[in-house]
Enzyme design. Structure first.
Site, PDB file in Angstrom:
ATOM      1  CE1 TYR A 112       4.694  -7.609  -0.209  1.00 20.27           C
ATOM      2  CE2 TYR A 112       5.088  -8.562  -2.369  1.00 20.27           C
ATOM      3  CZ  TYR A 112       5.363  -7.610  -1.408  1.00 20.27           C
ATOM      4  OH  TYR A 112       6.326  -6.665  -1.633  1.00 20.27           O
ATOM      5  CD  GLN A 147      11.307   4.882   7.022  1.00 15.59           C
ATOM      6  OE1 GLN A 147      12.182   4.651   6.206  1.00 15.59           O
ATOM      7  NE2 GLN A 147      11.567   5.110   8.293  1.00 15.59           N
ATOM      8  CG  ASN A 178      17.500   2.912  16.465  1.00 17.95           C
ATOM      9  OD1 ASN A 178      18.023   1.825  16.687  1.00 17.95           O
ATOM     10  ND2 ASN A 178      16.973   3.227  15.304  1.00 17.95           N
ATOM     11  CB  CYS A 187      -7.184   0.140 -13.252  1.00 11.41           C
ATOM     12  SG  CYS A 187      -8.167  -0.678 -11.959  1.00 11.41           S
ATOM     13  CG  HIS A 215       7.744   2.649   2.457  1.00 12.60           C
ATOM     14  ND1 HIS A 215       8.864   2.282   3.157  1.00 12.60           N
ATOM     15  CD2 HIS A 215       8.085   3.788   1.789  1.00 12.60           C
ATOM     16  CE1 HIS A 215       9.853   3.154   2.930  1.00 12.60           C
ATOM     17  NE2 HIS A 215       9.401   4.078   2.116  1.00 12.60           N
ATOM     18  NE  ARG A 231       6.769  -9.241   3.934  1.00  9.70           N
ATOM     19  CZ  ARG A 231       6.876  -8.001   3.449  1.00  9.70           C
ATOM     20  NH1 ARG A 231       6.939  -7.809   2.150  1.00  9.70           N
ATOM     21  NH2 ARG A 231       6.926  -6.972   4.250  1.00  9.70           N
TER      22      ARG A 231
END
Ligand code: APR
Length: 249
Positions: free
Chosen positions: A68, A102, A213, A131, A120, A71
């Protein structure tokens, strides 16, 4: 070449509430690698689907955390593109605009959209694995920092495979889809549930559905209007044609 049907321009001009429903495609022109083609170099031996799970984090926190952080480094270089900016500018013309995304890249928020429902999560944020309270990590943290409140390990604030979408955010998305009069589907393959069912909900409630698209997608049959091509070109064209600069109308 990028002429938009008058009937769609009308629907946009008369809309009280527009919902923009976006996926990875809207960020393609910002150079954000999509989830799956991000696997290059060092990380090419791993599958994203195997790293983006609570199970993987439990088994190897360091591996998942470092993936991560990598990224995030890629994302730090990305800027909102003309498509994000056009969506943010819609707020100057339409009484209510809700962006349901998303994407976890934060680019809608950075471009100035004020109502963004990030289904997301957000890659720039961290929460405690134990927690779930928010926590802070810097780009140089190569191990997950500890939660200041409970001592648990921090993780990115994204929805992992097998995890539920944040309930309140998803409920707000359903409400927006049911309430809007124009629902724009942009740059999503429409395959990942439950997000992919929102266009259907909008259609059932009578909204006009339009789709942008570069290729045909699963939502094709729902859309009254399809604009085939990159969103970074179509979205600015949509605004410019719906509200031409004065003197050129
Ligand atoms: N303009 C418009 N659309 C584009 C562009 C572009 N410049 N470039 C690509 N596209 C389209 C592709 O044709 C494809 O239909 O964007 C879509 C991207 O689809 P996916 O990669 O499947 O992304 P998305 O729909 O956002 O995936 C949903 O799946 O990977 C998980 O959780 C992750 O949020 C993600 C979810």
């Amino acid at each position: 070449a990028h002429t938009i049907p008058e009937i769609l321009l009308q629907a946009l001009r008369q809309a009280r509430h527009v919902v923009v429903f976006s996926g990875a495609g809207i960020s393609a022109e910002s150079g954000v690698p999509t989830f799956r083609d991000a696997q290059t170099g060092l990380w090419s031996q791993f599958r994203a689907e195997d790293l983006a799970t609570a199970e993987a984090y439990r088994q190897d926190k360091l591996l998942v955390w470092r993936w991560y952080q990598w990224r995030r480094q890629l994302l730090a270089q990305a800027q909102p593109n003309a498509g994000h900016h056009a969506i943010a500018a819609l707020e100057q013309y339409v009484p209510q605009v809700t962006v349901i995304t998303q994407n976890v890249d934060d680019l809608h928020q950075q471009s100035g959209s004020t109502c963004v429902l990030a289904l997301h999560g957000n890659l720039r944020e961290n929460i405690c694995f134990a927690c779930r309270r928010p926590g802070h990590a810097g780009p140089d943290d190569d191990t997950p920092p500890r939660c200041l409140l409970c001592g648990g390990s921090l993780r990115p604030n994204v929805v992992w495979f097998g995890e539920q979408l944040p309930t309140a955010i998803y409920r707000a998305a359903e409400q927006a889809a049911a309430d809007c009069d124009l629902f724009l589907i942009i740059g999503t393959s429409g395959l990942v549930m439950p997000a992919a069912s929102l266009p259907q909900l909008a259609q059932r409630k009578g909204a006009t559905i339009a789709l942008i698209n570069t290729e045909a997608t699963a939502h094709q049959d729902l859309a009254q209007h399809t604009l085939l091509g990159p969103s970074g070109t179509w979205l600015p064209a949509l605004l410019a044609q719906a509200w031409p600069p004065s003197g050129t109308a």
